[in-house]
Enzyme design. Sequence first.
Site, PDB file in Angstrom:
ATOM      1  N   PRO A 246      41.960  37.086  38.772  1.00 55.12           N
ATOM      2  CA  PRO A 246      41.597  37.861  37.583  1.00 55.12           C
ATOM      3  C   PRO A 246      40.266  37.428  36.986  1.00 55.12           C
ATOM      4  O   PRO A 246      39.731  38.091  36.102  1.00 55.12           O
ATOM      5  CB  PRO A 246      42.755  37.597  36.606  1.00 55.12           C
TER       6      PRO A 246
ATOM      7  N   GLU B 112      50.172  29.517  39.468  1.00 56.86           N
ATOM      8  CA  GLU B 112      49.126  29.458  38.434  1.00 56.86           C
ATOM      9  C   GLU B 112      47.745  29.724  39.021  1.00 56.86           C
ATOM     10  O   GLU B 112      46.751  29.769  38.305  1.00 56.86           O
ATOM     11  CB  GLU B 112      49.128  28.084  37.750  1.00 56.86           C
TER      12      GLU B 112
ATOM     13  N   ARG C 220      39.501  54.334  52.962  1.00 56.81           N
ATOM     14  CA  ARG C 220      39.308  55.782  52.798  1.00 56.81           C
ATOM     15  C   ARG C 220      37.825  56.170  52.723  1.00 56.81           C
ATOM     16  O   ARG C 220      37.488  57.354  52.752  1.00 56.81           O
ATOM     17  CB  ARG C 220      40.154  56.348  51.665  1.00 56.81           C
TER      18      ARG C 220
ATOM     19  N   ASP D 228      35.783  62.511  45.428  1.00 56.41           N
ATOM     20  CA  ASP D 228      36.679  61.750  44.558  1.00 56.41           C
ATOM     21  C   ASP D 228      35.993  61.324  43.274  1.00 56.41           C
ATOM     22  O   ASP D 228      34.774  61.171  43.235  1.00 56.41           O
ATOM     23  CB  ASP D 228      37.130  60.461  45.258  1.00 56.41           C
TER      24      ASP D 228
HETATM   25  N1  SAM Z   1      46.300  31.457  36.059  1.00 63.66           N
HETATM   26  C1  SAM Z   1      45.494  32.476  36.667  1.00 63.66           C
HETATM   27  C2  SAM Z   1      44.487  32.989  35.652  1.00 63.66           C
HETATM   28  O1  SAM Z   1      44.843  33.172  34.495  1.00 63.66           O
HETATM   29  O2  SAM Z   1      43.336  33.273  36.050  1.00 63.66           O
HETATM   30  C3  SAM Z   1      46.353  33.642  37.142  1.00 63.66           C
HETATM   31  C4  SAM Z   1      47.177  33.342  38.322  1.00 63.66           C
HETATM   32  S1  SAM Z   1      48.073  34.735  38.900  1.00 63.66           S
HETATM   33  C5  SAM Z   1      49.615  34.513  38.106  1.00 63.66           C
HETATM   34  C6  SAM Z   1      48.431  34.355  40.578  1.00 63.66           C
HETATM   35  C7  SAM Z   1      47.495  34.990  41.592  1.00 63.66           C
HETATM   36  O3  SAM Z   1      47.587  36.399  41.498  1.00 63.66           O
HETATM   37  C8  SAM Z   1      46.032  34.682  41.452  1.00 63.66           C
HETATM   38  O4  SAM Z   1      45.693  33.462  42.066  1.00 63.66           O
HETATM   39  C9  SAM Z   1      45.375  35.860  42.136  1.00 63.66           C
HETATM   40  O5  SAM Z   1      45.278  35.669  43.536  1.00 63.66           O
HETATM   41  C10 SAM Z   1      46.361  36.993  41.874  1.00 63.66           C
HETATM   42  N2  SAM Z   1      45.951  37.904  40.784  1.00 63.66           N
HETATM   43  C11 SAM Z   1      46.613  38.087  39.618  1.00 63.66           C
HETATM   44  N3  SAM Z   1      46.001  39.005  38.866  1.00 63.66           N
HETATM   45  C12 SAM Z   1      44.926  39.448  39.558  1.00 63.66           C
HETATM   46  C13 SAM Z   1      43.901  40.396  39.311  1.00 63.66           C
HETATM   47  N4  SAM Z   1      43.842  41.087  38.166  1.00 63.66           N
HETATM   48  N5  SAM Z   1      42.967  40.599  40.246  1.00 63.66           N
HETATM   49  C14 SAM Z   1      42.981  39.890  41.407  1.00 63.66           C
HETATM   50  N6  SAM Z   1      43.926  38.955  41.692  1.00 63.66           N
HETATM   51  C15 SAM Z   1      44.896  38.732  40.797  1.00 63.66           C
END
Ligand code: SAM
Length: 234
Positions: A90, A118, A156, A171
């Site tokens: 994220p 995490e 796509r 699109d």
């Molecule tokens: N503690 C992290 C943070 O707040 O940045 C979030 C960890 S999340 C619970 C677990 C995993 O989900 C991340 O390591 C990532 O690979 C994936 N993930 C969760 N949300 C995402 C998003 N919006 N975009 C891309 N990957 C995401």
Amino acid sequence: MSLYFDVLTIFPQIILSYLQESILKRALDRGIVDVKVYNLRDYTMDKHKNVDDYPYGGGPGMVMKVEPFYRAIKDIKADGIERTVVMLTPQGRTFNQAIAKELAFCNKRLLLLCGRYEGIDERVRDLLVDDEISIGDYVLTGGELPALVMIDSMTRLMPDALGDEGSALQDSFSTGILDFPHYTRPAEFMGLKVPDVLISGNHKAIEMWRKEEALKRTLERRPDLIQKHKGALP
Ligand code: SAM
């Protein structure tokens, strides 16, 4: 032209099951896209195949360990093919149609790293990652859906991936603005009629109507897009 992805995950089935249906399956069968899925647990050294451990400094949740990622990426890259290593997080740059295009046509294989818990030990980012992608400002339980979002949206864009060549070009976002409204039969449903122009057979008028509707819709819903693409609008 083909797209190549490697996906590193502790849940290979999530990725594989999505690839067994519809347009993605057809693109795989026709060699338009190739996806190899690797189980991170295969790169652990202990008998329990642990991929996570407690966080230094304490706090809730577990952190994915650096060593399995290091071993896996080294092993995957041993074939000498150039790859961009992309961590799904994220905290990455926010994925959109422009980034989908950029990555789809960069002529490099993408190695997608899916986190869980995490997140991933910071040293993976420091040592092994070339790019970081977020699919939006919300937090999911894992990187598998984001990896699939990237694979789907990039596939796509490939010539021949969709049944109808023009489809991806019209699109939303491909033109810089939102798509126009679509209708199919019946011509009337619960008192709502398909706009006359669409059944007129007048192709010029239809094209004009679609451009106007796309602009109207974008102005109503996403005026920011009009600002951004001012110079390039149809
Ligand atoms: N503690 C992290 C943070 O707040 O940045 C979030 C960890 S999340 C619970 C677990 C995993 O989900 C991340 O390591 C990532 O690979 C994936 N993930 C969760 N949300 C995402 C998003 N919006 N975009 C891309 N990957 C995401």
